[in-house]
Design a protein around this motif. Structure first.
Motif, PDB file in Angstrom:
ATOM      1  N   HIS A  80       0.880  -1.175   0.000  1.00 37.80           N
ATOM      2  CA  HIS A  80       0.000   0.000   0.000  1.00 37.80           C
ATOM      3  C   HIS A  80       0.915   1.221   0.000  1.00 37.80           C
ATOM      4  CE1 HIS A  80      -3.792  -2.106   0.896  1.00 37.80           C
ATOM      5  NE2 HIS A  80      -3.017  -2.946   1.566  1.00 37.80           N
ATOM      6  N   TRP A  98      -8.139  -0.337  12.804  1.00 40.27           N
ATOM      7  CA  TRP A  98      -6.910   0.203  12.201  1.00 40.27           C
ATOM      8  C   TRP A  98      -7.230   0.954  10.909  1.00 40.27           C
ATOM      9  CZ3 TRP A  98      -4.554  -1.481   7.527  1.00 40.27           C
ATOM     10  CH2 TRP A  98      -3.233  -1.049   7.308  1.00 40.27           C
ATOM     11  N   GLU A 244      -8.954 -12.250   4.879  1.00 40.75           N
ATOM     12  CA  GLU A 244      -7.749 -11.886   5.643  1.00 40.75           C
ATOM     13  C   GLU A 244      -7.864 -12.173   7.134  1.00 40.75           C
ATOM     14  OE1 GLU A 244      -6.645  -7.763   5.376  1.00 40.75           O
ATOM     15  OE2 GLU A 244      -4.885  -8.005   6.670  1.00 40.75           O
ATOM     16  N   SER A 303       2.579  -8.678   8.324  1.00 44.21           N
ATOM     17  CA  SER A 303       1.236  -8.113   8.502  1.00 44.21           C
ATOM     18  C   SER A 303       0.303  -9.114   9.164  1.00 44.21           C
ATOM     19  CB  SER A 303       0.677  -7.706   7.138  1.00 44.21           C
ATOM     20  OG  SER A 303      -0.684  -7.390   7.238  1.00 44.21           O
ATOM     21  N   ASP A 329       2.991  -5.890   2.452  1.00 39.76           N
ATOM     22  CA  ASP A 329       1.788  -5.223   2.958  1.00 39.76           C
ATOM     23  C   ASP A 329       2.126  -3.958   3.739  1.00 39.76           C
ATOM     24  OD1 ASP A 329      -0.937  -4.780   3.220  1.00 39.76           O
ATOM     25  OD2 ASP A 329      -1.137  -6.037   5.007  1.00 39.76           O
TER      26      ASP A 329
HETATM   27  N1  GUN Z   1      -8.142  -4.802   4.086  1.00 43.35           N
HETATM   28  C1  GUN Z   1      -8.654  -3.722   3.475  1.00 43.35           C
HETATM   29  N2  GUN Z   1      -7.756  -2.731   3.384  1.00 43.35           N
HETATM   30  C2  GUN Z   1      -6.639  -3.185   3.937  1.00 43.35           C
HETATM   31  C3  GUN Z   1      -5.341  -2.623   4.131  1.00 43.35           C
HETATM   32  O1  GUN Z   1      -5.053  -1.477   3.782  1.00 43.35           O
HETATM   33  N3  GUN Z   1      -4.424  -3.428   4.736  1.00 43.35           N
HETATM   34  C4  GUN Z   1      -4.716  -4.687   5.130  1.00 43.35           C
HETATM   35  N4  GUN Z   1      -3.773  -5.425   5.714  1.00 43.35           N
HETATM   36  N5  GUN Z   1      -5.927  -5.232   4.992  1.00 43.35           N
HETATM   37  C5  GUN Z   1      -6.867  -4.495   4.388  1.00 43.35           C
END
Ligand code: GUN
Ligand code: FE
Length: 456
Positions: A80, A98, A244, A303, A329
């Protein structure tokens, strides 16, 4: 014999398979005008001596010094770019908080092109200095600043794959940071794709537009569908986040009654040129769908320690035939270095295998057969990344790009502990993977062009 643009002589390491590293001892790498490895010539080869005689005294002949080695340039599958401005901070709360507390506010500042330029130039320089020759970037929702990132990659010689981020769902995104509506999100994406394809024509190494729904929670169905159509129309790469964390994974289950993998596939967002970050909660059916569609995982182990509530079972997913590469990440992962992430890949896998709760008996504590080796982590950072992106990168062999890092193990400020002049080269390789710091990365080349030269 053809004329080569450059010839490099030295010992190189390159993946042969996920588990095996090839040692190319004292090879000649013959680079053509397109920046491709046209010939990789072993010392035993009949042409070796005549090539040496022909090029050795020329300016375009590069001989590695004692203690120096070639590694393929690393391929970062998940960065990012705007979050570089907050790297190393803000790692104290779960993913959802976050994003809303720290990350959306900082990304919203990239409507300011001066700020974007300052951060993006510094990030691209930093990644190159860490040996990363190809990066798959999320920019922000802003079309102009996203294009600026692609221009900076083009100018600095990094192979950048860049996405203008789409987040258009007013229920899940703050008013100060979202696309105005679905139509503008899609129109901006289409204009961005066209502009980056135009920009690519003036670069040697290539820059690529990437269709980028941030993740399902931030996008409406209309945006997801439209983005799948744009990816098909322009044959672009695709990136997003997939399964995630507990929260992100269960959000999609509640909305679609299916996992991310199948939901993304319904919108045309999986495929050979698709890379999904994280994927920690993929089940075996999801993994099979990834393998069948050629969709890759961008594994971000640092991450994951903060946000993913779990360790990715890399060994299991490799066995299922899923392509996997490595990502930093930034800034969910604090480090811009894929060396750090390769090290964390191995360490996390060992903790997954053994388990972490000492109150459980050894047989109940972990997930057997989960460990990966440093060779496999190297594969993820190089060849695995290249296969994930369907590009001829990440290997030092014929018909691959000349994307390399020149590692010096003898720099006084960062000398590697090599005391035996005849030390086994596979041990030297492991020392490089575990101990290299940016000081050791003396030169970085992309597509036959030198893009980083460390002077101190
Ligand atoms: N899921 C959506 N946006 C993000 C991000 O900016 N970082 C991470 N790790 N997960 C996300
Ligand atoms: Fe991410």
């Amino acid at each position: 014999m053809s004329e080569y643009t450059q010839i490099f002589r030295g010992t190189a390491f390159s993946s042969k398979s996920p588990k095996e590293v090839l040692v190319l001892k004292d090879y000649l790498f013959c680079i053509n005008a397109d920046g491709m490895i046209e010939k990789a010539v072993a010392p035993e080869h009949v042409d070796y001596q005549s090539l040496l005689n022909r090029y050795q005294e020329k300016e375009n002949f590069h001989q590695l010094a004692d203690g120096q080695y070639f590694l393929p340039g690393f391929i970062d599958l998940h960065v990012h770019a705007p979050q570089w401005a907050q790297s190393g901070t803000a790692l104290d709360i779960p993913l959802y908080d976050w994003l809303n507390t720290y990350t959306f506010p900082i990304e919203s500042k990239f409507s300011d092109l001066d700020f974007a330029k300052e951060v993006y130039e510094d990030l691209v320089n930093t990644l190159l200095a860490n040996g990363t020759t190809t990066s798959l970037y999320f920019a922000t929702v802003h079309k102009e600043a996203s294009l600026l990132l692609a221009e900076i990659c083009a100018e600095k010689g990094q192979r950048g794959l860049v996405g203008k981020v789409v987040m258009d769902d007013p229920e899940q995104t703050p008013e100060f940071y979202r696309d105005a509506n679905t139509q503008t999100a899609l129109a901006d994406t289409e204009e961005f794709i066209i502009a980056v394809k135009e920009l690519a024509k003036s670069t040697k190494q290539g820059v690529y537009p990437v269709v980028t729904p941030r993740f399902i929670p931030s996008c409406t169905d209309g945006a997801l569908k439209g983005l799948g159509e744009l990816a098909a129309k322009y044959d672009t790469h695709i990136q997003s986040h997939c399964s995630e964390s507990d929260w992100a994974h269960s959000y999609v289950q509640e909305r679609f009654n299916k996992n991310d993998a199948f939901a993304l596939n319904d919108f045309g967002l999986l495929g050979d040129k698709a890379v999904m970050a994280h994927c920690n909660f993929l089940n075996d059916e999801d993994a099979q769908l990834f393998a069948e569609t050629g969709t890759a995982i961008g594994h971000c182990p640092i991450s994951n320690a903060y946000f993913a509530n779990s360790v990715l079972p890399v060994a299991h997913l490799h066995e299922k035939g899923v392509d996997i590469g490595l990502g930093t990440d930034v800034s969910g992962g604090f480090s811009p270095s894929l060396y750090d992430n390769a090290r964390q890949t191995v360490m996390s896998s060992r903790m997954l295998e053994d388990g972490v709760d000492p109150n459980l008996s050894a047989d109940k504590r972990g997930l057997p057969n989960s460990r990966v080796t440093i060779n496999e982590a190297f594969y993820l950072a190089t060849s695995g990344g290249g296969e994930s992106l369907s590009l001829p990168i990440g290997r030092l062999q014929e018909n691959y790009t000349w994307d390399v890092q020149i590692i010096d193990t003898k720099i006084p400020s960062a000398k590697l502990p090599i005391f035996d002049a005849n030390e086994d080269l596979s041990d030297i390789f492991q020392k490089i993977m575990y101990l290299v710091r940016p000081e050791n990365i003396r030169e970085v080349w992309v597509q036959g062009n030198k893009v980083h030269n460390r002077i101190n």
